[in-house]
Design a protein around this motif. Structure first.
Motif, short mmCIF file in Angstrom:
data_model
loop_
_atom_site.label_atom_id
_atom_site.label_comp_id
_atom_site.label_asym_id
_atom_site.label_seq_id
_atom_site.Cartn_x
_atom_site.Cartn_y
_atom_site.Cartn_z
N LYS A 1 -3.96 72.27 -65.04
CA LYS A 1 -4.24 72.54 -66.34
C LYS A 1 -5.35 73.95 -66.17
O LYS A 1 -6.21 74.25 -67.24
CB LYS A 1 -5.13 71.54 -66.75
N PRO B 1 -6.77 77.76 -65.93
CA PRO B 1 -6.42 78.92 -66.59
C PRO B 1 -5.48 79.79 -65.73
O PRO B 1 -5.73 79.70 -64.29
CB PRO B 1 -7.89 79.62 -66.78
N TRP C 1 -4.57 80.60 -71.03
CA TRP C 1 -4.12 79.53 -70.84
C TRP C 1 -2.68 79.33 -70.38
O TRP C 1 -2.11 80.21 -70.85
CB TRP C 1 -4.01 78.68 -72.00
N TRP D 1 -3.25 73.70 -78.21
CA TRP D 1 -2.32 74.86 -78.84
C TRP D 1 -1.76 74.42 -79.95
O TRP D 1 -1.71 74.97 -80.98
CB TRP D 1 -1.24 75.26 -77.64
N CYS E 1 -8.92 73.19 -75.77
CA CYS E 1 -8.34 74.41 -74.87
C CYS E 1 -9.37 74.75 -73.87
O CYS E 1 -9.19 74.83 -72.57
CB CYS E 1 -7.88 75.59 -75.39
N ASN E 2 -10.66 75.13 -74.44
CA ASN E 2 -11.66 75.68 -73.62
C ASN E 2 -12.54 74.71 -72.75
O ASN E 2 -12.81 75.18 -71.83
CB ASN E 2 -12.54 76.65 -74.64
N GLY F 1 -9.44 71.65 -71.08
CA GLY F 1 -8.20 72.11 -70.32
C GLY F 1 -6.90 71.40 -70.87
O GLY F 1 -5.89 71.16 -70.07
N ARG F 2 -7.16 70.65 -72.05
CA ARG F 2 -5.85 69.95 -72.57
C ARG F 2 -4.91 71.21 -73.53
O ARG F 2 -4.96 70.98 -74.52
CB ARG F 2 -6.18 69.10 -73.41
N PHE F 3 -4.37 72.01 -72.79
CA PHE F 3 -3.94 73.42 -73.26
C PHE F 3 -2.73 72.77 -74.28
O PHE F 3 -2.82 73.56 -75.45
CB PHE F 3 -3.47 74.34 -72.26
#
Length: 994
Positions: free
Chosen positions: A638, A640, A459, A429, A419-420, A423-425
């Motif tokens: 992707k 935020p 996100w 998740w 995630c951070n 960017g593969r939220f």
């Protein structure tokens, strides 16, 4: 003469140009490859010494010149090389020559001091009896510094070397010129081609010339003495005498004799006092590779034991020696100690690199994997991961034999990285949800950390209500765990969520973060909370209040060893500088940030967006699209949520400027759906005005009204100054676009009031750029109202209204291309130009050009500009005594100055263009256009400035409400008057022209 050789060479130049000067003898000493022969060649090529005879003498080859006595009576320069190879007879001949040097003559004698038969005496024993008239000097060529190595690399290689690669080149070669050149030659022949990285430099190997030299010197030693050289090769760095002898296994007496002999033959050197090793560290691998395997393993085992006695223990080196010795158990134990030590001191990248290599080793015992994998995950989350980190952890987490607590911890850290940092939220998740479930019973503290991560609204995806539920669960789990660092993590999450939602209580929560806690784990969580809260505060528009949080968070991140948070803080600062108008050097700072995180582009997403917004304002639309699209490194979807909304606002503005109204409206609908789905309404601030304009100009007034309505309801009474200013701006855009359909004059004046209200709100923040954009909108609407011209979707402005078929938009785009003739413009009059906050529209060009304007324009019909460009009919000039007109003109002049001071070239040109249509003719000026035979006219200067900024002719035409053909003529005249040969040359000719 090359002055970088130092003052030692100047006497030779003097004596060779002045025959009356006493003779000079220059000793040039240096190890192999240091540039002695090159220096002799420089002396041979000294200018102004054509009458001087040059005599070259290479010792150890042909015995020297056949008749040295023949040169004694004429000015002569003796260039003697490799004196260390001369036998006694040759040295005797050379001594006679040097003792007999006459005025006007000189000699340069080069040698390797480490190979002299008699140490310190290049001419042998006994010392030479120097004549009193002879000046004797000694020169030692200095190794190349990093800058000289960089220049050599640039000359030898097509690719640019990174700073780290240049530094490593210098370290490996010691700056010895010959070795540098040879290693660069190896890199130049590399396949695939060299790209300038440290890894490629380290993998290049040992150049053949250096390998042969060091191996020949090692072989010249008696076999009983070679182990001391092998020990130096295994250690790989200079070491003390006792340590070197211990690793060699020779014992004190034999080892001491071997070391002395190795120094005498130059197989080893003394790079620093009391430290012995190779003169060039790159030589070590060549020797190490020639040591028999069993012997080499024994050497590594002894090296591990010797290094284990150092304080502090270099655990990473100890681990490597145990691995090379084949001792797996001790190797893994040392790896664990090394990783813990590196992480504790904030050297997370070292820990990550070591653990990645170790965990990727085939056949690693499962128990060892279970111990080392969490160390890797923790360091990667706190520091900066690599793609390999994710691959290694993803493979390990699938191991069914892992204990549930270990697997859950790995999933937690892997989810945070996805995630951070990547960017593969969606993937991250899901990983965090599974981790929270796995850890809930066995590790409630870590479960609380996973739940806190899921409570972040940053996100894309889940709604605000979902994040709030996760935060409630995180609070309960942290209380159950009694884990203080996890309680701090939850507090950081509470502060961040409250600030993102503009909850006034967020400031008090931020004060509760334990910034002075001595526990590193608590300090890192507090640093995360401070940096995140500062970031959310900046999005709200609390720039001054956020500064204290940002400074405290940056400082604590550095002190607690959290480089990931340091980068986050840097991204926040770039956004803050963009909004508060601190633009000088901002583009360069963004690009430096992007370069520093080239292998992790998602971390630099703030920098990409800020750099793109700068390019929009500066008129470099091609670059703007590239930067706002993250230069193709990853999809903008992707990003935020607040950053994605900001990037979408910039892209919509560009689409409107290019008259791509339907595309702009589609982008607006998609971007607004993301923000509305999230429900954090302050994050709509950078999108709403552009979305309203795009939808209104596309004819979807209902959707434009819905955006304003939802934005207003979502904000409620929340304390979000930037969003409140944007809401007023959005209402102004809506009022301006709808003015032609209702009561044009009253509607425009109402829009002007809203624009002024927005400008005042932005001034208070302060946000100088958006203040100028909204103030420009107010002036534009007043001028349109007072001239009797309507404004609206077909009238153009930068922000949604204005004048002219392609005059732009109200918020920064062009006008509706299929607007009805005369819409809002009055009977037979050309509509008033407009360019609003987005700066995409332009003004008409009522001033005739100095050259006849073509009567036809072959521009393709897809271009929204008219197909003919007759001399335009000037718009009605407001009566000079109208009370609103002078104030609006003054306001517009102020906007133009503000844009110019900021460096917003496109906006400044648009505002000046509108001004020129509104300023009355100067008294005393003869009718018609002033002559600009030898200098650029105001219009030519404006067009040329946008041309060199990167705008196409069509884009410039949209800005100034001209046809592309007219723009082409303006550029041609500007090039003729400046003597430019191309647009690029025009940029140089214009220089600092605003």
């Amino acid at each position: 003469m090359n002055e970088t050789r130092g003052s030692a060479l100047r006497p030779l130049a003097r004596v060779l140009t002045d025959g009356r000067t006493g003779p000079v003898l220059l000793f040039v000493e240096g190890a192999a490859g240091t540039g002695k022969s090159h220096l002799l060649q420089e002396l041979a090529d000294l200018p102004g010494t054509a009458e001087t005879v040059r005599v070259r003498w290479r010792c150890g080859t042909d015995g020297g010149p056949p008749d040295e006595d023949a040169h004694r009576r004429v000015p002569t320069l003796w260039l003697v090389d490799d004196v260390h190879r001369a036998d006694e007879a040759e040295l005797l001949r050379l001594r006679r020559v040097l003792e007999a040097l006459e005025p006007g003559s000189a000699a340069a004698v080069a040698y390797r001091p480490e190979e002299l038969p008699v140490p310190g005496l290049p001419l042998g024993a006994p010392p030479l009896t120097y004549p009193s008239r002879l000046t004797v000097l000694r020169h030692r060529p200095a190794p190349w510094d990093e800058e000289r190595v960089r220049r050599a690399a640039a000359e030898a290689l097509e690719a640019d070397c990174t700073d780290e690669a240049v530094r490593r080149l210098r370290e490996l070669t010691g700056g010895v010129p010959r070795v540098v050149v040879d290693l660069l030659a190896v890199l130049g022949e590399r396949h695939p081609p060299f790209t300038g990285t440290v890894a490629e430099v380290e993998a290049a190997g040992v150049p053949a010339r250096l390998a042969e030299l060091v191996l020949s010197r090692t072989h010249a030693l008696p076999p009983a003495h070679r182990p001391v050289v092998w020990a130096a090769a295994v250690l790989g760095e200079p070491a003390g005498r006792d340590e070197l002898i211990a690793v060699s296994g020779l014992g004190a007496a034999a080892g001491g004799d071997a070391l002395l002999r190795a120094l005498e033959t130059a197989a080893l050197a003394e790079p620093a006092e009391g430290r012995y090793g190779f003169a060039v560290s790159l030589a070590a691998p060549a020797v190490r590779a020639c040591v028999p395997g069993p012997v080499r393993q024994d050497l590594h085992g002894r090296a591990a034991r010797a290094l284990g006695r150092r304080q502090p223990v270099p655990w990473a080196d100890v681990a490597e020696h145990h691995r090379a010795a084949g001792d797996t158990r001790r190797w893994l134990g040392a790896v664990e100690r090394a990783a813990e030590s590196a992480a504790a001191s904030g050297r997370h990248e070292q820990a990550v690199a070591l653990l990645e290599r170790t965990l990727a080793t085939p056949g690693l015992p499962p128990r060892s994997r279970a111990r080392l994998a969490p160390l890797l995950a923790r360091s990667a989350v706190t520091g900066l991961r690599s793609d390999r980190t994710v691959e290694v952890l993803a493979q390990i987490v699938r191991d069914a034999s892992l204990p549930p607590a270990v697997r859950g911890e790995l999933r937690l850290d892997l989810g945070l990285m996805l995630c951070n940092q990547m960017g593969r939220f969606p993937e991250g998740w899901r990983m965090l949800e599974i981790a929270a479930a796995e850890l809930r019973e066995v590790r409630p503290g870590l479960a609380a950390r996973a739940m806190t991560a899921l409570s972040s609204p940053y996100w894309p995806g889940s709604s605000l209500d979902v994040h709030r539920r996760w935060l409630a669960e995180a609070t309960a789990a942290a209380d159950v765990s009694g884990d203080e660092p996890m309680r701090t993590a939850v507090l950081a999450g509470r502060a961040g969520l409250a600030m993102s939602c503009a909850d006034p209580g967020a400031w008090e929560l931020a004060k509760e973060l334990p910034a002075e806690d001595t526990d590193p784990a608590c300090a890192r969580q507090a640093a995360r909370g401070l940096c995140n809260t500062a970031d959310f505060a900046v999005w709200l528009g609390f720039y001054e209040r956020a500064e204290d949080l940002l400074a405290a968070g940056s400082d604590l991140s550095a002190r607690s060893g959290a480089p990931y948070m340091e980068y986050n803080a840097l991204g926040t600062r770039l956004l803050q500088e963009w909004w508060t108008g601190r633009w000088p050097g901002l583009a360069e700072r963004c690009e430096e940030f992007v370069a520093a995180t080239a292998d992790m582009p998602f971390i630099a997403s703030d920098a990409y967006v800020v750099r793109g917004l700068l390019a929009v304002a500066q008129g470099d639309w091609g670059e703007a699209v590239s930067w706002l699209s993250q230069r193709g490194t990853f999809g903008t979807e992707k990003l935020p949520v607040p950053l994605g909304a900001t990037a979408a606002g910039g892209m919509i503005r560009l689409a409107l400027a290019r008259q791509e109204v339907e595309a702009a409206a589609e982008q607006a609908r998609a971007a607004w759906a993301v923000v509305a789905g999230k429900g954090v309404w302050p994050w709509a601030a950078e999108l709403a005005p552009w979305a309203v304009e795009a939808l209104a100009r596309a004819g979807d007034g209902a959707a434009a009204h819905a955006v304003v309505r939802d934005f207003s309801r979502g904000l409620g009474r929340s304390d979000a100054p930037a969003a409140r200013a944007a809401l007023i701006w959005s209402r102004a855009v809506l009022a301006e676009t709808e003015a032609p359909d209702r009561e044009p004059r009253d509607g425009l004046l109402r829009a002007a009031e809203l624009y002024r209200e927005a400008a005042a709100a932005y001034a208070e923040l302060p946000r100088p750029y958006t203040r100028a954009l909204t103030a420009e909108g107010a002036a534009r609407c007043v001028l349109a109202a007072d001239s009797g011209s309507g404004a609206g979707p077909g009238a153009g402005s930068d922000t949604g209204a204005g004048a002219g078929p392609d005059a732009g938009s109200v918020t920064g785009a062009g006008a509706e291309p299929d607007a009805e003739p005369g819409t809002g413009a009055g009977s037979g009059a050309r509509p008033v130009p407009a360019a609003g906050p987005g700066g995409t529209a332009a003004s008409p060009d009522p001033t005739p050009t100095s050259d006849p304007t073509p009567t036809s324009d072959p521009t393709p019909t897809s271009d929204p500009t008219p197909t003919s460009d007759p001399t335009p009919t000037p718009a009605p000039i407001p009566a000079p005594d109208h009370p609103a007109t002078p104030a609006a003109i003054a306001e517009l002049e102020d906007c133009a100055r503000s844009f110019t001071e900021l460096g917003a070239v496109w906006d400044a040109a648009r505002a000046r263009a509108l001004l020129r249509t509104r300023l009355p003719a100067r008294k005393g000026r003869p009718p018609g256009r002033p002559s600009h035979a030898d200098e650029l006219s105001p219009r030519e200067a404006e067009v040329a400035q946008l041309a060199v900024s990167g705008l196409t002719n069509r884009e410039i035409a949209a800005t100034f409400h001209l046809s592309p053909r007219t723009v082409e003529q303006h550029i041609a005249r500007a090039m003729r008057k400046t003597g430019a040969l191309s647009r690029r040359d025009l940029a140089h000719r214009l220089g600092g022209t605003p």
